[in-house]
Design a protein around this motif. Structure first.
Motif, PDB file in Angstrom:
ATOM      1  N   VAL A 119      32.357 -14.718  29.585  1.00  0.00           N
ATOM      2  CA  VAL A 119      33.499 -14.021  28.990  1.00  0.00           C
ATOM      3  C   VAL A 119      33.170 -13.601  27.561  1.00  0.00           C
ATOM      4  O   VAL A 119      32.540 -14.352  26.815  1.00  0.00           O
ATOM      5  CB  VAL A 119      34.746 -14.954  29.009  1.00  0.00           C
ATOM      6  N   ARG A 120      33.598 -12.381  27.204  1.00  0.00           N
ATOM      7  CA  ARG A 120      33.455 -11.933  25.817  1.00  0.00           C
ATOM      8  C   ARG A 120      34.831 -11.982  25.165  1.00  0.00           C
ATOM      9  O   ARG A 120      35.740 -11.264  25.563  1.00  0.00           O
ATOM     10  CB  ARG A 120      32.883 -10.509  25.764  1.00  0.00           C
ATOM     11  N   TRP A 121      34.971 -12.855  24.185  1.00  0.00           N
ATOM     12  CA  TRP A 121      36.241 -12.993  23.465  1.00  0.00           C
ATOM     13  C   TRP A 121      36.419 -11.854  22.476  1.00  0.00           C
ATOM     14  O   TRP A 121      35.436 -11.329  21.951  1.00  0.00           O
ATOM     15  CB  TRP A 121      36.289 -14.329  22.718  1.00  0.00           C
ATOM     16  N   ASP A 122      37.657 -11.503  22.199  1.00  0.00           N
ATOM     17  CA  ASP A 122      37.965 -10.478  21.197  1.00  0.00           C
ATOM     18  C   ASP A 122      37.957 -11.153  19.821  1.00  0.00           C
ATOM     19  O   ASP A 122      39.003 -11.494  19.272  1.00  0.00           O
ATOM     20  CB  ASP A 122      39.320  -9.829  21.501  1.00  0.00           C
ATOM     21  N   ARG A 123      36.753 -11.372  19.315  1.00  0.00           N
ATOM     22  CA  ARG A 123      36.580 -12.039  18.029  1.00  0.00           C
ATOM     23  C   ARG A 123      35.330 -11.507  17.348  1.00  0.00           C
ATOM     24  O   ARG A 123      34.433 -10.974  17.994  1.00  0.00           O
ATOM     25  CB  ARG A 123      36.471 -13.552  18.194  1.00  0.00           C
ATOM     26  N   THR A 124      35.316 -11.657  16.051  1.00  0.00           N
ATOM     27  CA  THR A 124      34.135 -11.324  15.267  1.00  0.00           C
ATOM     28  C   THR A 124      33.817 -12.513  14.373  1.00  0.00           C
ATOM     29  O   THR A 124      34.714 -13.261  13.990  1.00  0.00           O
ATOM     30  CB  THR A 124      34.353 -10.072  14.386  1.00  0.00           C
ATOM     31  N   VAL A 125      32.540 -12.664  14.079  1.00  0.00           N
ATOM     32  CA  VAL A 125      32.122 -13.723  13.168  1.00  0.00           C
ATOM     33  C   VAL A 125      31.766 -13.066  11.848  1.00  0.00           C
ATOM     34  O   VAL A 125      30.931 -12.153  11.804  1.00  0.00           O
ATOM     35  CB  VAL A 125      30.924 -14.515  13.735  1.00  0.00           C
ATOM     36  N   GLU A 126      32.438 -13.501  10.792  1.00  0.00           N
ATOM     37  CA  GLU A 126      32.211 -12.954   9.455  1.00  0.00           C
ATOM     38  C   GLU A 126      31.857 -14.091   8.515  1.00  0.00           C
ATOM     39  O   GLU A 126      31.843 -15.262   8.918  1.00  0.00           O
ATOM     40  CB  GLU A 126      33.460 -12.194   8.996  1.00  0.00           C
ATOM     41  N   ALA A 127      31.587 -13.764   7.275  1.00  0.00           N
ATOM     42  CA  ALA A 127      31.135 -14.772   6.320  1.00  0.00           C
ATOM     43  C   ALA A 127      32.132 -15.926   6.168  1.00  0.00           C
ATOM     44  O   ALA A 127      31.731 -17.071   5.969  1.00  0.00           O
ATOM     45  CB  ALA A 127      30.870 -14.125   4.956  1.00  0.00           C
ATOM     46  N   ASP A 128      33.427 -15.618   6.280  1.00  0.00           N
ATOM     47  CA  ASP A 128      34.428 -16.669   6.071  1.00  0.00           C
ATOM     48  C   ASP A 128      34.843 -17.385   7.354  1.00  0.00           C
ATOM     49  O   ASP A 128      35.651 -18.301   7.330  1.00  0.00           O
ATOM     50  CB  ASP A 128      35.668 -16.098   5.365  1.00  0.00           C
ATOM     51  N   GLY A 129      34.315 -16.959   8.515  1.00  0.00           N
ATOM     52  CA  GLY A 129      34.637 -17.655   9.753  1.00  0.00           C
ATOM     53  C   GLY A 129      34.810 -16.730  10.935  1.00  0.00           C
ATOM     54  O   GLY A 129      34.445 -15.556  10.888  1.00  0.00           O
ATOM     55  N   GLU A 130      35.376 -17.276  12.018  1.00  0.00           N
ATOM     56  CA  GLU A 130      35.640 -16.520  13.237  1.00  0.00           C
ATOM     57  C   GLU A 130      37.003 -15.853  13.120  1.00  0.00           C
ATOM     58  O   GLU A 130      38.010 -16.520  12.902  1.00  0.00           O
ATOM     59  CB  GLU A 130      35.689 -17.448  14.455  1.00  0.00           C
ATOM     60  N   HIS A 131      37.027 -14.539  13.307  1.00  0.00           N
ATOM     61  CA  HIS A 131      38.276 -13.769  13.272  1.00  0.00           C
ATOM     62  C   HIS A 131      38.651 -13.422  14.719  1.00  0.00           C
ATOM     63  O   HIS A 131      37.879 -12.767  15.417  1.00  0.00           O
ATOM     64  CB  HIS A 131      38.098 -12.486  12.461  1.00  0.00           C
ATOM     65  N   TRP A 132      39.833 -13.849  15.146  1.00  0.00           N
ATOM     66  CA  TRP A 132      40.299 -13.640  16.512  1.00  0.00           C
ATOM     67  C   TRP A 132      41.418 -12.607  16.533  1.00  0.00           C
ATOM     68  O   TRP A 132      42.325 -12.649  15.700  1.00  0.00           O
ATOM     69  CB  TRP A 132      40.829 -14.949  17.093  1.00  0.00           C
ATOM     70  N   ALA A 133      41.384 -11.709  17.518  1.00  0.00           N
ATOM     71  CA  ALA A 133      42.455 -10.722  17.678  1.00  0.00           C
ATOM     72  C   ALA A 133      43.734 -11.397  18.153  1.00  0.00           C
ATOM     73  O   ALA A 133      44.816 -11.118  17.645  1.00  0.00           O
ATOM     74  CB  ALA A 133      42.046  -9.641  18.663  1.00  0.00           C
ATOM     75  N   ARG A 159      42.531 -13.556  23.940  1.00  0.00           N
ATOM     76  CA  ARG A 159      42.291 -12.152  24.324  1.00  0.00           C
ATOM     77  C   ARG A 159      40.807 -11.904  24.543  1.00  0.00           C
ATOM     78  O   ARG A 159      39.948 -12.367  23.781  1.00  0.00           O
ATOM     79  CB  ARG A 159      42.824 -11.216  23.262  1.00  0.00           C
ATOM     80  N   LEU A 160      40.523 -11.132  25.599  1.00  0.00           N
ATOM     81  CA  LEU A 160      39.151 -10.757  25.914  1.00  0.00           C
ATOM     82  C   LEU A 160      38.784  -9.449  25.223  1.00  0.00           C
ATOM     83  O   LEU A 160      39.641  -8.591  25.012  1.00  0.00           O
ATOM     84  CB  LEU A 160      38.979 -10.599  27.427  1.00  0.00           C
TER      85      LEU A 160
END
Length: 162
Positions: A119-133, A159-160
């Motif tokens: 599964v691909r989650w609707d999230r991004t990894v940035e300098a401050d952490g995991e950002h989830w939609a 969310r995917l």
């Protein structure tokens, strides 16, 4: 066993904070405050309240989280609160039956299932952490009607991507 479900967008009134583990109770109390403000206006939530996890800090000690209560129409509850919409889309959903103390393990199980299933989650990894939609804990049981936390049901809906 988790399932993939389609969710429509959902309007809500929310409260957002970045807190450590000790601050989660204060955010949780905002759900009751929002529901109380709705009741004063003769309104009821459109469906079950939730936590929306937006950013899981890289230090794993802080989280940016929202307490949300679904509503039919936007509502002005003052400066601390805002109106937003949960995005529509496909979500992985699993239900945890039991006390909130079991949600950490239930979340780990859902994430592990997602890993296994590709599964691909609707999230991004940035300098401050995991950002989830939209990473949600939806509280299906009203504690006023069922005071025994061991009988509570909480849906985890993540969310995917795509």
């Amino acid at each position: 066993m988790p399932t993939i479900v389609d969710r429509n967008e959902q309007r809500y009134v929310g409260y957002r904070a970045t807190v450590g583990p000790d601050g989660m109770a204060e955010v949780a109390h905002r759900i009751a405050a929002i529901i109380g403000a709705l009741a004063q206006r003769g309104l009821e939530p459109a469906c079950a309240p939730f936590f929306r996890y937006l950013v899981l800090g890289t230090d794993r000690e802080t989280v940016t989280v929202e307490a949300g209560v679904p509503v039919k129409e936007p509502l002005d509850l003052g400066d601390e609160y805002f109106n937003d919409v949960l995005p529509a889309g496909k979500y992985a959903q699993a239900t945890h039956h039991g006390a909130p103390s079991g949600l950490f393990a239930a979340t780990a199980d859902l994430l592990a299932w997602g890993e296994k299933e590709g599964v691909r989650w609707d999230r991004t990894v940035e300098a401050d952490g995991e950002h989830w939609a939209a990473r949600l804990e939806i509280y299906r049981t009203n504690p006023q009607f069922e005071p025994d936390a061991n009988n509570w049901d909480t849906d985890l809906c993540f969310r995917l991507a795509g």
